[in-house]
Design a protein around this motif. Structure first.
Motif, mmCIF file in Angstrom:
data_model
loop_
_atom_site.group_PDB
_atom_site.id
_atom_site.type_symbol
_atom_site.label_atom_id
_atom_site.label_comp_id
_atom_site.label_asym_id
_atom_site.label_seq_id
_atom_site.Cartn_x
_atom_site.Cartn_y
_atom_site.Cartn_z
ATOM 1 N N SER A 196 -4.502 -8.522 -3.894
ATOM 2 C CA SER A 196 -4.264 -7.561 -4.978
ATOM 3 C C SER A 196 -2.996 -7.947 -5.731
ATOM 4 N N ARG A 251 0.832 -1.213 0.000
ATOM 5 C CA ARG A 251 0.000 0.000 0.000
ATOM 6 C C ARG A 251 0.862 1.256 0.000
ATOM 7 N N THR A 289 -1.594 2.841 -2.946
ATOM 8 C CA THR A 289 -2.937 2.341 -3.196
ATOM 9 C C THR A 289 -3.558 1.887 -1.874
ATOM 10 N N ALA A 290 -4.384 2.734 -1.280
ATOM 11 C CA ALA A 290 -4.960 2.444 0.031
ATOM 12 C C ALA A 290 -5.893 1.235 0.017
ATOM 13 N N GLY A 291 -6.561 0.980 -1.085
ATOM 14 C CA GLY A 291 -7.528 -0.112 -1.162
ATOM 15 C C GLY A 291 -6.926 -1.473 -1.447
ATOM 16 N N LEU A 292 -5.628 -1.544 -1.562
ATOM 17 C CA LEU A 292 -4.952 -2.798 -1.851
ATOM 18 C C LEU A 292 -5.170 -3.788 -0.710
ATOM 19 N N ASP A 293 -5.403 -5.075 -1.044
ATOM 20 C CA ASP A 293 -5.580 -6.082 -0.001
ATOM 21 C C ASP A 293 -4.675 -7.285 -0.256
ATOM 22 N N VAL A 309 -2.025 -3.338 -9.957
ATOM 23 C CA VAL A 309 -2.087 -2.069 -9.216
ATOM 24 C C VAL A 309 -0.956 -1.124 -9.600
#
Length: 86
Positions: A34, A22, A27-31, A39
């Motif tokens: 991902s 992240r 990229t804050a929404g990365l999990d 990304v």
């Protein structure tokens, strides 16, 4: 080491890698699932990621692993089994 110990270590490694991905990729929404390539990852960010992992875990991580195991979950699995000593 018990299965619970390994699961806890594995979760900690995944959490660490998600945070590193992240921060490095912005990229804050990365999990955990991902994909590095999807990304916007490139060779420069792969080197930045391995550098941060090396700082956090104290082990040298080949940059090729980021390319071969592009999700934080996949890379954590390899790191836990081959690099991280508990």
């Amino acid at each position: 080491m018990t299965a619970t110990d390994h699961a806890a270590t594995g979760t900690a490694t995944v959490d660490l890698l998600v945070a590193v991905y992240r921060e490095t990729l912005g990229t804050a929404g990365l999990d955990r699932d991902s994909d590095f390539y999807e990304v916007g990852g490139d060779s420069l960010t792969a080197f930045q990621i391995t550098g941060r992992i090396q700082e956090a875990l104290g082990v040298e991580v080949p940059v090729s692993l980021v390319f071969a195991y592009p999700t934080p979950a996949d890379l954590a699995s390899v790191l836990d089994s081959d690099f991280v000593q508990v």
